[in-house]
Design a protein around this motif. Structure first.
Motif, PDB file in Angstrom:
ATOM      1  N   ARG A   3       0.789  -1.255   0.004  1.00  0.00           N
ATOM      2  CA  ARG A   3      -0.058   0.132   0.054  1.00  0.00           C
ATOM      3  C   ARG A   3       0.960   1.114  -0.017  1.00  0.00           C
ATOM      4  O   ARG A   3       1.747   1.256   0.861  1.00  0.00           O
ATOM      5  CB  ARG A   3      -1.096  -0.070   1.158  1.00  0.00           C
ATOM      6  CG  ARG A   3      -1.923   1.184   1.587  1.00  0.00           C
ATOM      7  CD  ARG A   3      -2.885   1.519   0.588  1.00  0.00           C
ATOM      8  NE  ARG A   3      -3.744   0.371   0.175  1.00  0.00           N
ATOM      9  CZ  ARG A   3      -4.871   0.179   0.843  1.00  0.00           C
ATOM     10  NH1 ARG A   3      -5.202   0.771   1.772  1.00  0.00           N
ATOM     11  NH2 ARG A   3      -5.484  -0.808   0.370  1.00  0.00           N
ATOM     12  N   ALA A   4       0.684   2.140  -0.895  1.00  0.00           N
ATOM     13  CA  ALA A   4       1.543   3.474  -0.743  1.00  0.00           C
ATOM     14  C   ALA A   4       0.311   4.626  -0.806  1.00  0.00           C
ATOM     15  O   ALA A   4      -0.766   4.545  -1.198  1.00  0.00           O
ATOM     16  CB  ALA A   4       2.096   3.646  -2.254  1.00  0.00           C
ATOM     17  N   TRP A   5       0.611   5.501   0.117  1.00  0.00           N
ATOM     18  CA  TRP A   5      -0.124   6.580   0.130  1.00  0.00           C
ATOM     19  C   TRP A   5       0.348   7.957  -0.395  1.00  0.00           C
ATOM     20  O   TRP A   5       1.860   8.149  -0.317  1.00  0.00           O
ATOM     21  CB  TRP A   5      -0.029   7.134   1.792  1.00  0.00           C
ATOM     22  CG  TRP A   5      -1.063   5.858   2.361  1.00  0.00           C
ATOM     23  CD1 TRP A   5      -0.572   4.823   3.234  1.00  0.00           C
ATOM     24  CD2 TRP A   5      -2.399   5.835   2.368  1.00  0.00           C
ATOM     25  NE1 TRP A   5      -1.437   3.980   3.494  1.00  0.00           N
ATOM     26  CE2 TRP A   5      -2.610   4.603   3.055  1.00  0.00           C
ATOM     27  CE3 TRP A   5      -3.599   6.639   2.078  1.00  0.00           C
ATOM     28  CZ2 TRP A   5      -4.070   4.257   3.405  1.00  0.00           C
ATOM     29  CZ3 TRP A   5      -4.879   6.237   2.079  1.00  0.00           C
ATOM     30  CH2 TRP A   5      -5.143   4.988   2.861  1.00  0.00           C
ATOM     31  N   LEU A  25      -4.532   7.328 -12.156  1.00  0.00           N
ATOM     32  CA  LEU A  25      -4.237   6.420 -10.987  1.00  0.00           C
ATOM     33  C   LEU A  25      -5.336   5.106 -11.235  1.00  0.00           C
ATOM     34  O   LEU A  25      -4.934   4.002 -10.639  1.00  0.00           O
ATOM     35  CB  LEU A  25      -4.286   7.059  -9.745  1.00  0.00           C
ATOM     36  CG  LEU A  25      -3.149   8.365  -9.588  1.00  0.00           C
ATOM     37  CD1 LEU A  25      -3.397   9.147  -8.383  1.00  0.00           C
ATOM     38  CD2 LEU A  25      -1.929   7.557  -9.236  1.00  0.00           C
ATOM     39  N   ARG A  26      -6.574   5.642 -11.209  1.00  0.00           N
ATOM     40  CA  ARG A  26      -7.435   4.485 -11.208  1.00  0.00           C
ATOM     41  C   ARG A  26      -7.195   3.587 -12.422  1.00  0.00           C
ATOM     42  O   ARG A  26      -7.401   2.263 -12.313  1.00  0.00           O
ATOM     43  CB  ARG A  26      -8.782   5.063 -11.399  1.00  0.00           C
ATOM     44  CG  ARG A  26      -9.487   5.739 -10.078  1.00  0.00           C
ATOM     45  CD  ARG A  26     -11.000   5.921 -10.246  1.00  0.00           C
ATOM     46  NE  ARG A  26     -11.449   6.522  -9.075  1.00  0.00           N
ATOM     47  CZ  ARG A  26     -11.571   7.763  -8.805  1.00  0.00           C
ATOM     48  NH1 ARG A  26     -11.435   8.648  -9.574  1.00  0.00           N
ATOM     49  NH2 ARG A  26     -12.029   8.143  -7.277  1.00  0.00           N
ATOM     50  N   ALA A  27      -7.187   4.063 -13.438  1.00  0.00           N
ATOM     51  CA  ALA A  27      -6.691   3.352 -14.626  1.00  0.00           C
ATOM     52  C   ALA A  27      -5.445   2.213 -14.574  1.00  0.00           C
ATOM     53  O   ALA A  27      -5.462   1.106 -14.964  1.00  0.00           O
ATOM     54  CB  ALA A  27      -6.479   4.211 -15.975  1.00  0.00           C
ATOM     55  N   ARG A  28      -4.497   2.854 -13.691  1.00  0.00           N
ATOM     56  CA  ARG A  28      -3.310   2.000 -13.553  1.00  0.00           C
ATOM     57  C   ARG A  28      -3.235   0.882 -12.192  1.00  0.00           C
ATOM     58  O   ARG A  28      -3.008   0.026 -12.229  1.00  0.00           O
ATOM     59  CB  ARG A  28      -2.022   2.853 -13.530  1.00  0.00           C
ATOM     60  CG  ARG A  28      -0.750   2.377 -12.975  1.00  0.00           C
ATOM     61  CD  ARG A  28      -0.176   1.225 -13.738  1.00  0.00           C
ATOM     62  NE  ARG A  28       1.068   0.621 -13.610  1.00  0.00           N
ATOM     63  CZ  ARG A  28       1.195  -0.379 -12.612  1.00  0.00           C
ATOM     64  NH1 ARG A  28       0.108  -0.895 -12.001  1.00  0.00           N
ATOM     65  NH2 ARG A  28       2.398  -0.774 -12.441  1.00  0.00           N
ATOM     66  N   PHE A  29      -4.001   1.569 -11.275  1.00  0.00           N
ATOM     67  CA  PHE A  29      -3.909   0.920  -9.994  1.00  0.00           C
ATOM     68  C   PHE A  29      -5.272   0.152  -9.610  1.00  0.00           C
ATOM     69  O   PHE A  29      -5.425  -0.232  -8.492  1.00  0.00           O
ATOM     70  CB  PHE A  29      -3.253   1.721  -9.078  1.00  0.00           C
ATOM     71  CG  PHE A  29      -1.998   2.022  -9.143  1.00  0.00           C
ATOM     72  CD1 PHE A  29      -0.888   1.280  -8.934  1.00  0.00           C
ATOM     73  CD2 PHE A  29      -1.776   3.360  -9.729  1.00  0.00           C
ATOM     74  CE1 PHE A  29       0.349   1.546  -9.410  1.00  0.00           C
ATOM     75  CE2 PHE A  29      -0.369   3.800  -9.940  1.00  0.00           C
ATOM     76  CZ  PHE A  29       0.762   2.964  -9.718  1.00  0.00           C
ATOM     77  N   ASN A  52      -5.972  20.064  -2.170  1.00  0.00           N
ATOM     78  CA  ASN A  52      -5.165  18.844  -1.825  1.00  0.00           C
ATOM     79  C   ASN A  52      -5.921  17.754  -1.146  1.00  0.00           C
ATOM     80  O   ASN A  52      -6.917  17.686  -0.792  1.00  0.00           O
ATOM     81  CB  ASN A  52      -4.165  19.484  -0.508  1.00  0.00           C
ATOM     82  CG  ASN A  52      -3.368  20.327  -0.733  1.00  0.00           C
ATOM     83  OD1 ASN A  52      -2.126  20.159  -1.349  1.00  0.00           O
ATOM     84  ND2 ASN A  52      -3.474  21.748  -0.337  1.00  0.00           N
ATOM     85  N   LEU A  53      -5.359  16.705  -1.461  1.00  0.00           N
ATOM     86  CA  LEU A  53      -6.002  15.385  -1.090  1.00  0.00           C
ATOM     87  C   LEU A  53      -5.011  13.960  -0.860  1.00  0.00           C
ATOM     88  O   LEU A  53      -3.835  14.359  -1.414  1.00  0.00           O
ATOM     89  CB  LEU A  53      -7.048  15.014  -1.973  1.00  0.00           C
ATOM     90  CG  LEU A  53      -6.600  14.586  -3.427  1.00  0.00           C
ATOM     91  CD1 LEU A  53      -6.379  13.395  -3.867  1.00  0.00           C
ATOM     92  CD2 LEU A  53      -7.857  15.159  -4.408  1.00  0.00           C
ATOM     93  N   ALA A  54      -5.463  13.305  -0.489  1.00  0.00           N
ATOM     94  CA  ALA A  54      -4.591  11.867  -0.284  1.00  0.00           C
ATOM     95  C   ALA A  54      -5.160  10.806  -1.053  1.00  0.00           C
ATOM     96  O   ALA A  54      -6.330  10.668  -1.071  1.00  0.00           O
ATOM     97  CB  ALA A  54      -4.233  11.495   1.164  1.00  0.00           C
ATOM     98  N   VAL A  55      -4.418   9.991  -1.626  1.00  0.00           N
ATOM     99  CA  VAL A  55      -4.756   8.607  -2.382  1.00  0.00           C
ATOM    100  C   VAL A  55      -4.041   7.426  -1.896  1.00  0.00           C
ATOM    101  O   VAL A  55      -2.698   7.605  -1.581  1.00  0.00           O
ATOM    102  CB  VAL A  55      -4.566   9.042  -3.881  1.00  0.00           C
ATOM    103  CG1 VAL A  55      -4.646   7.531  -4.587  1.00  0.00           C
ATOM    104  CG2 VAL A  55      -5.263  10.135  -4.520  1.00  0.00           C
ATOM    105  N   GLY A  56      -4.723   6.594  -1.423  1.00  0.00           N
ATOM    106  CA  GLY A  56      -4.241   5.061  -1.175  1.00  0.00           C
ATOM    107  C   GLY A  56      -4.355   4.333  -2.223  1.00  0.00           C
ATOM    108  O   GLY A  56      -5.457   4.199  -2.993  1.00  0.00           O
TER     109      GLY A  56
END
Length: 87
Positions: A3-5, A25-29, A52-56
């Motif tokens: 898991r990457a954040w 990001l959705r297309a790749r992960f 700003n936002l965060a993605v896991g």
């Protein structure tokens, strides 16, 4: 898989740039976790507010390969690293 954040942010056309980043990001992960979006004033310079936002995400890439992939994503969307505005 690890898991990457990621911390994402933009103050130049942020809705467009962050939206494009989330699409890629959705297309790749595949399934990604996305935080709420927060607005912050620019600090240390005069400029528009940042969004700003965060993605896991879960990835099989090692940290260096993930960093390379993320920089390529930014490059595809006109990210400039010299302090000037993007195209």
């Amino acid at each position: 898989m690890q898991r990457a954040w990621l911390s994402l942010g933009s103050n130049l056309e942020p809705e467009r740039h962050l939206g494009a980043a989330l699409v890629e990001l959705r297309a790749r992960f595949d399934a990604i976790l996305v935080s709420p979006v927060y607005r912050f004033a620019a600090v240390g310079f005069d400029g528009p507010d940042f969004l700003n936002l965060a993605v896991g995400l879960d990835t099989d890439l090692d940290p260096f390969a993930l960093n390379h992939w993320l920089h390529a994503l930014e490059d595809r969307h006109g990210r400039r690293r010299d302090g000037s505005a993007s195209r």
